[in-house]
Design an enzyme around this catalytic site. Structure first.
Site, short mmCIF file in Angstrom:
data_model
loop_
_atom_site.label_atom_id
_atom_site.label_comp_id
_atom_site.label_asym_id
_atom_site.label_seq_id
_atom_site.Cartn_x
_atom_site.Cartn_y
_atom_site.Cartn_z
CB THR A 119 1.53 -53.10 17.63
OG1 THR A 119 2.43 -53.47 18.48
CG2 THR A 119 2.31 -53.58 16.31
CB CYS A 120 -1.36 -51.73 21.42
SG CYS A 120 -1.59 -53.71 21.35
CD GLN B 84 -0.56 -55.92 15.51
OE1 GLN B 84 0.40 -56.36 16.09
NE2 GLN B 84 -1.37 -55.22 16.24
N GLY C 170 -11.41 -51.64 14.03
CA GLY C 170 -10.38 -52.52 13.42
C GLY C 170 -10.17 -53.72 13.80
#
Length: 416
Positions: free
Chosen positions: A48-49, A115, A186
């Site tokens: 993920t980020c 996620q 997204g």
């Protein structure tokens, strides 16, 4: 042995995190490559980020660390200072904390659970999710649900999207008077659009690689959609830019923004880059009329809400500690499966052999009552022969241990 290794916003700056991120389109290839080239039995990758983590069942995490560096074309020494590695039970606790939002940049945020489910789905589709990791993640999702339903961990959460609006209102008197460009379509952009559009901005534009998906999001907010390759033509028309795509390279460069600022006659431009790797070149933030914020910058804004959730965090940690013990017990019980299977197989062989013997006696005309009596005695003797012999042949120390074990295994009591 279950291991977890990776980097996150606690251990590494954005410049390091973006170098080892996995785009969604490359995830299945990476999973196949890792299990094909290394002695790794099961693996799932969460990227993920804020984090890149590898959950695996292997003999050692060292081969996975070497693979991670090699796959991304970086020296191991460059990422080693930022890597963390957990084995059991800490790996289990870490998975439970991540799913529950306790390890997130925004404590208690729910997005990480989705996620993690995406990461599990990718591993399932790649055939790299075995029984241990499957059970680990299912327990993780169950723990996350328990934490959210029994504590206030998600109450009054300050999201990254809300933090973006907060920062924008420091630059502009009113977001409602501004034109906003969202890049990507997204989940994160959807969240940001919901927060920013609640302020009823003057104009909303969605730029996306797939125009149809961009239009679908734009229609919710009476906006318009453009293709990513049209960004250069439209950038100057927008006061606020929020970007989060899965592009491996920046899609907004310094030159593009310089031209936009010039066309805007140096009116300020507020930009939020939530992507990892970054969508907007870092040098853009050095321009006088541009206010550029990354995910790490937004984290500082949401940090203020942490104290109000500390009591809930303590409760959540207690739940997780109990569930880690439960999962450890499940893993340990699996160690006895081969012995139990072997014991049952041995007993079944004895049973079949004695049944065949009994059927032959019945066929010869022996009375059924006599055959059943004979069968029961033979089965009893065969079942007890090996443990009885072990007790008789053991020395004093070993005999005491075997007697204790036999009493527990067969439910014996003093005087039986």
């Amino acid at each position: 042995m279950i291991f977890t290794l990776g980097i996150n916003h606690h251990s590494a700056p954005l410049a390091i995190r973006e170098r080892v991120a996995f785009g969604a389109e490359k995830l299945q290839h990476a999973l196949a490559d890792l299990t094909r080239s290394q002695p790794v039995r099961e693996v799932a990758i969460l990227s993920t980020c804020n984090r890149t983590e590898i959950y695996c069942s292997a003999e050692t995490p060292e081969v996975v660390i070497d693979w991670l560096a090699r796959y991304h074309g970086v020296e191991r020494s460059e990422i080693a200072p930022y890597l963390y590695t957990h084995d059991q039970p800490e790996a289990i606790r870490h998975a439970f904390r991540v799913a529950s939002g306790l390890d997130s940049m925004v404590i208690g945020e729910p997005q990480i659970l989705g996620q993690m489910k995406d990461a599990v789905r990718a591993a399932e589709e790649s055939g790299t999710l075995g029984s241990q990791l499957h059970k680990l993640f299912q327990r993780s999702f169950s723990v996350a649900k328990e934490v959210r339903s029994t504590t206030a961990i998600g109450a009054n959460i300050v999201s990254m999207a809300a933090a973006g609006v907060h920062l924008a209102e420091r630059i502009f008197e009113s977001v409602g008077e501004q034109r906003i460009l969202f890049i990507g379509a997204g989940e994160m952009i959807e969240l940001c659009a919901a927060h920013f559009c609640a302020r009823q901005p003057k104009q909303v534009t969605i730029a996306n690689r797939t125009l149809e998906r961009g239009r679908a999001l734009a229609e919710r907010y009476n906006g318009t959609a453009i293709r990513l390759d049209e960004l250069g033509e439209h950038l100057a028309q927008h006061d606020i830019v929020v970007s989060c795509t899965a592009s491996p390279l920046p899609i907004i460069g310094l030159g593009m923004v310089e031209r936009a600022v010039k066309a805007r006659r140096h009116r300020p431009m507020f930009m939020v880059d939530l992507a990892v790797p970054r969508d907007i070149e870092e040098e853009v933030g050095e321009l006088d009329d541009v206010f550029l914020y990354s995910v790490d910058d937004l984290a500082q804004v949401v940090e203020s809400g942490l104290e109000s959730r500390q009591a809930a965090v303590v409760e959540a940690e207690d739940i997780i500690a109990a569930r880690v013990r439960d999962f450890q017990a499940w893993l340990q019980s699996r160690d006895t499966v081969p012995v139990i299977r072997s014991l049952r197989d041995s007993a079944e062989r004895m049973r079949r052999h004695e049944m065949e013997h009994a059927m032959k006696l019945l066929a010869k005309g022996e009375p059924a009552e006599k055959v059943l009596e004979h069968l029961s005695h033979r089965l009893t003797n065969k079942f007890l022969h090996t443990p009885t012999q072990a007790l008789n042949l053991a020395d004093d120390v070993e005999r005491n241990e075997l007697q204790t074990a036999a009493s527990r295994l067969f439910g014996l009591h003093a005087g039986d």
